[in-house]
Write a protein that holds these residues in place. Structure first.
Motif, PDB file in Angstrom:
ATOM      1  N   PRO B  21      -6.739  10.265  -3.826  1.00  0.00           N
ATOM      2  CA  PRO B  21      -6.563  10.071  -2.379  1.00  0.00           C
ATOM      3  C   PRO B  21      -5.856  11.289  -1.767  1.00  0.00           C
ATOM      4  O   PRO B  21      -5.284  12.106  -2.494  1.00  0.00           O
ATOM      5  N   TYR B  75      -6.665   1.367  12.791  1.00  0.00           N
ATOM      6  CA  TYR B  75      -8.107   1.305  12.595  1.00  0.00           C
ATOM      7  C   TYR B  75      -8.672   0.200  13.466  1.00  0.00           C
ATOM      8  O   TYR B  75      -7.955  -0.673  13.916  1.00  0.00           O
ATOM      9  N   ASP B  76      -9.981   0.244  13.630  1.00  0.00           N
ATOM     10  CA  ASP B  76     -10.664  -0.765  14.441  1.00  0.00           C
ATOM     11  C   ASP B  76     -11.012  -1.978  13.574  1.00  0.00           C
ATOM     12  O   ASP B  76     -11.695  -1.840  12.567  1.00  0.00           O
ATOM     13  N   GLN B  85      -8.515  -8.251   7.542  1.00  0.00           N
ATOM     14  CA  GLN B  85      -7.981  -8.486   6.206  1.00  0.00           C
ATOM     15  C   GLN B  85      -8.075  -7.217   5.376  1.00  0.00           C
ATOM     16  O   GLN B  85      -7.115  -6.781   4.752  1.00  0.00           O
ATOM     17  N   LYS B  86      -9.252  -6.610   5.391  1.00  0.00           N
ATOM     18  CA  LYS B  86      -9.506  -5.395   4.611  1.00  0.00           C
ATOM     19  C   LYS B  86      -8.592  -4.256   5.075  1.00  0.00           C
ATOM     20  O   LYS B  86      -8.042  -3.516   4.277  1.00  0.00           O
ATOM     21  N   LEU B  87      -8.404  -4.163   6.411  1.00  0.00           N
ATOM     22  CA  LEU B  87      -7.613  -3.070   6.951  1.00  0.00           C
ATOM     23  C   LEU B  87      -6.145  -3.176   6.574  1.00  0.00           C
ATOM     24  O   LEU B  87      -5.505  -2.182   6.257  1.00  0.00           O
ATOM     25  N   GLU B  89      -4.993  -4.610   3.975  1.00  0.00           N
ATOM     26  CA  GLU B  89      -4.962  -4.253   2.559  1.00  0.00           C
ATOM     27  C   GLU B  89      -4.907  -2.723   2.431  1.00  0.00           C
ATOM     28  O   GLU B  89      -4.146  -2.180   1.638  1.00  0.00           O
ATOM     29  N   LYS B  90      -5.707  -2.060   3.263  1.00  0.00           N
ATOM     30  CA  LYS B  90      -5.744  -0.589   3.234  1.00  0.00           C
ATOM     31  C   LYS B  90      -4.412  -0.005   3.704  1.00  0.00           C
ATOM     32  O   LYS B  90      -3.862   0.886   3.075  1.00  0.00           O
ATOM     33  N   THR B  93      -1.722  -0.796   0.848  1.00  0.00           N
ATOM     34  CA  THR B  93      -1.858  -0.232  -0.496  1.00  0.00           C
ATOM     35  C   THR B  93      -2.386   1.195  -0.514  1.00  0.00           C
ATOM     36  O   THR B  93      -2.129   1.930  -1.448  1.00  0.00           O
ATOM     37  N   ASP B  94      -3.147   1.588   0.495  1.00  0.00           N
ATOM     38  CA  ASP B  94      -3.751   2.915   0.456  1.00  0.00           C
ATOM     39  C   ASP B  94      -2.974   3.898   1.330  1.00  0.00           C
ATOM     40  O   ASP B  94      -2.564   4.960   0.884  1.00  0.00           O
ATOM     41  N   LYS B  96      -0.091   3.247   2.491  1.00  0.00           N
ATOM     42  CA  LYS B  96       1.311   3.013   2.141  1.00  0.00           C
ATOM     43  C   LYS B  96       2.226   3.169   3.356  1.00  0.00           C
ATOM     44  O   LYS B  96       3.184   3.942   3.345  1.00  0.00           O
ATOM     45  N   TYR B 119       1.846  -9.248  -0.090  1.00  0.00           N
ATOM     46  CA  TYR B 119       2.625  -8.085  -0.505  1.00  0.00           C
ATOM     47  C   TYR B 119       4.077  -8.197  -0.071  1.00  0.00           C
ATOM     48  O   TYR B 119       4.828  -7.238  -0.189  1.00  0.00           O
TER      49      TYR B 119
END
Lengths: 319, 392
Positions: B21, B75-76, B85-87, B89-90, B93-94, B96, B119
């Motif tokens: 990343p 993000y949109d 939900q996905k965002l 998570e991003k 975890t991504d 941070k 989390y």
């Protein structure tokens, strides 16, 4: 010889992809695992759609009905205290059982009538989920608390398992008499019947198998997103995605849906953060190009090359 | 062969992107949020995002948080729970991120708050008000909005004081409007009013022709819609077309937004709505915020924008109180905090649900959105009864 070669390439590629997928949780953070999980889900769904629509030519616009049923069954069973894996099994089972009467009913219809009936089926599912408030909580949706949910790893491997089994199922059927019969139905149903193919049983069998996978995928999806409501699981847009991915990759083939799902998901992922909304338009244009100029999907690129290569291979082998 | 090797090179490149990343940058405090920039909540989502952005700019001008610069990553979420939900998570975890602000709308917040809970990451939520969000025993979601079930209480009390009895209720079939509807039912019962019509409609419906006709036949005196902007606008248009008349019309979300008056013009006159905030409120900093916002974006802020800005201020106050961005200290600070932002008072119960802030009722009067209830904050007297469509 060539066939063997292709088979070997297929097996090698499949094995390589599996190896990457199996080890990914070791070095990827949760977000990329989430991404792969959704990719697996789309592969599984696209393969399921491929099984009925790609092989028999009965285009379904309502496979999300099974996805939604699986999602609700999975979520409710989880709330009722069942362990997650049992909830997934039962979700899949309920979708499968539902497919028997529905298959017998809807598969009498042909062409656009079947497509519309399936679209209607999905709407019926959505409306039942909305109105049966005592069971489904209606439009409030069902929210699953974190302590109930399986870990991301469990969900990841469940989806991977589903994508793999859906693919193997398609590959297996592809090589059997059953697969040939399904494709015979696609080419000419009357003719198939004339030569002794039991079209009804075949179609319903394919329909059941293709309902099983979305049912299970729906249940895992519910446990992954933690929140479902009628319009997020009985979602026609999701069904369109399955169709797009299969068309994109190559209808009725084993690798087509994988390729299609992979390309579409990767493109989406790279574009969406930068270009909200515009990425959907870009995908639409791309799909249009593929459908117009590559009616067999992206996979036909590889096929065409191999066919061209055939005479050379022969002359190379002859002396 | 050539094409195969080209493909494998491409494939490895893609893999490399996944495995390595982007390199992280200089020291700063990163705030993560998702915003509804497309889809049905796009208008409100953009306003809220403008509010966040303004806070980020201002907090940096004041020297940042704990001496570090603040940066917003957003993000949109396409107005859908699954993407939200996905965002989150991003973001967690991504990217941070260090601090989290919740998404707009209750349904997206339902999904996003579960990620935060998973989390154990405290999240300040502006833009969600379904009571259910705070009845799930979560420890990490802190709301700014007054719970939806209380939205229509003032309107119903006012209707009762005018001797009205027959109430018609329509609501969208998603989490927040259903919560508002539950509140209406409970309050109508408590006030001994008759709910003569009670109907749910689909998430994307904009055709209310049959609904308006049915309500007409029930002779409702008060029409209440638990709605968002597009549906409340469509309903008013069709109520006019079908000559549906009632003494009071009130809708959730829609009438509180400048767009409602702009889209409906004369037809908006007399319609009531709920708001969490108005620039005219007697809250320290509110008028000032409204002026700066109007100067920056060229339009007046509605409550979504103020809520976004307020969420930033709440985070700021909590980080200061905790003197840290440590999750546990921050959670405690957010639970104990009792402060006043430009959006109003922030004080939550042990579940993180807002209890310090009252709701307000507005009405469109002479092309302006006026605050009418509660009386002590009012900028105008309520216009009653509703003027018939043809007599304007």
């Amino acid at each position: 010889m060539l066939n063997n070669n292709r088979r070997r390439v297929s097996l090698g590629l499949g094995f390589g992809l599996m190896l990457i997928a199996m080890t990914a949780p070791l070095y990827m953070n949760a977000y990329y695992q989430s991404f792969l999980l959704q990719l697996f889900m789309m592969v599984a769904l696209a393969q399921a759609w491929n099984l009925i629509s790609g092989m028999t030519g009965y285009v379904s616009f309502g496979h999300t009905a099974f996805f939604g049923v699986g999602a609700y069954a999975g979520a409710l069973l989880l709330l009722a205290g069942f362990p997650w894996w049992l909830a997934v099994f039962k979700g899949a089972g309920i979708a499968l059982l539902l497919a028997v009467p529905l298959g017998f009913l809807t598969l009498r219809l042909r062409g656009p009538y079947f497509a519309i009936a399936m679209l209607g089926l999905n709407e019926v599912g959505r409306i039942i989920a909305t109105l049966w408030v005592d069971l489904t909580r209606g439009g409030d949706g069902i929210s699953l608390a974190p302590k109930l949910l399986p870990s991301l790893h469990s969900n990841y491997f469940s989806m991977l398992f589903l994508a793999l089994s859906a693919t193997l199922l398609v590959a297996f059927i592809h090589r059997r008499r059953f697969g040939l019969e399904l494709r015979a139905i696609r080419e000419d149903e009357e003719a198939a019947e004339m030569v002794g193919v039991n079209t009804t049983v075949n179609k319903v069998m394919a329909f059941m198998l293709s309902a099983l996978i979305p049912g299970a995928a729906g249940a895992v999806y519910a446990m992954y997103t933690s929140y479902i409501d009628p319009s997020s699981v009985f979602a026609p847009a999701l069904n369109i995605q399955m169709i797009v991915m299969v068309l994109f990759g190559g209808t009725g083939t084993v690798w087509g849906p994988i390729l299609g799902a992979g390309i579409v998901m990767f493109l989406r992922e790279m574009l969406w953060a930068q270009f909200p909304a515009a990425h959907l338009a870009a995908l639409g244009v791309l799909l249009l190009i593929v459908v117009l100029y590559l009616p067999g999907g992206i996979i036909s690129l590889f096929r065409a090359r191999q066919q061209r290569a055939r005479p050379d291979a022969r002359t190379g082998a002859a002396p | 062969m050539k094409r195969q090797s080209l493909l494998s090179v491409l494939f490895s490149l893609v893999l490399a992107f996944i495995i390595f990343p982007a390199v992280s940058q200089a020291k700063e405090i990163v705030v993560g949020a998702s915003a509804a920039l497309t889809g049905k909540y796009a208008r409100n989502g953009q306003d809220q995002l403008d509010g966040f952005n303004m806070w980020v700019e201002e907090v940096n001008a004041r020297g940042g948080l704990l001496g570090e610069k603040v940066r917003l990553v957003h993000y949109d979420d396409e107005s859908t729970p699954a993407t939200g939900q996905k965002l989150y998570e991003k973001l967690i975890t991504d990217d941070k991120v260090d601090l989290l602000i919740g998404p707009y709308s209750s349904d997206v917040a339902m999904a996003a708050s579960t990620v935060a809970e998973k989390y154990n990451f405290p999240m300040v939520s502006s833009g969600a008000s379904a009571t259910e969000i705070w009845t799930r025993g979560y420890k990490n979601i802190f709301g700014l909005y007054t719970p939806g079930s209380t939205y229509m209480e003032q309107v119903l009390e006012y209707a009762k004081s005018k001797g009205l009895k027959r109430v018609a209720l329509i609501y969208q079939n998603t989490a927040f409007p259903r919560d508002v509807a539950n509140g209406v039912r409970a309050k109508a019962k408590a006030l001994k009013m008759d709910l003569v019509f009670d109907e749910e409609y689909g998430k994307d419906s904009t055709d209310f022709t049959s609904t308006t006709i049915k309500i007409k036949s029930k002779k409702a005196e008060v029409v209440i819609g638990a709605s968002y902007l597009p549906d409340s606008t469509a309903f008013v248009r069709q109520a006019k077309e079908n000559h549906l008349y009632a003494k009071i019309f009130a809708f959730a979300v829609g009438p509180a937004l400048p767009d409602f008056g702009a889209n409906l013009g004369l037809d908006a006159e007399g319609i009531m709505g709920n708001t969490h905030w108005e620039p005219t409120l007697n809250i320290p900093g509110a008028k000032d915020f409204a002026q700066r916002y109007t100067k920056k974006y060229g339009r007046e802020p509605g409550y979504h924008a103020a809520g976004g800005y307020g969420a930033g201020q709440v985070l700021e106050a909590a980080v200061k109180k905790a003197n840290s961005i440590d999750k546990d200290k921050l959670r405690q600070a957010l639970t104990e905090l009792d402060t006043v932002t430009a959006f109003g008072r922030y004080k939550v119960d042990s579940n993180g649900m807002q209890i310090g802030k009252p709701g307000y009722t507005v009405q469109w009067i002479n092309g302006v959105r006026q605050l009418i209830l509660p009386a002590k904050d009012a900028t105008a007297k309520p216009v009653y009864p509703f003027k018939d469509w043809s007599k304007r």
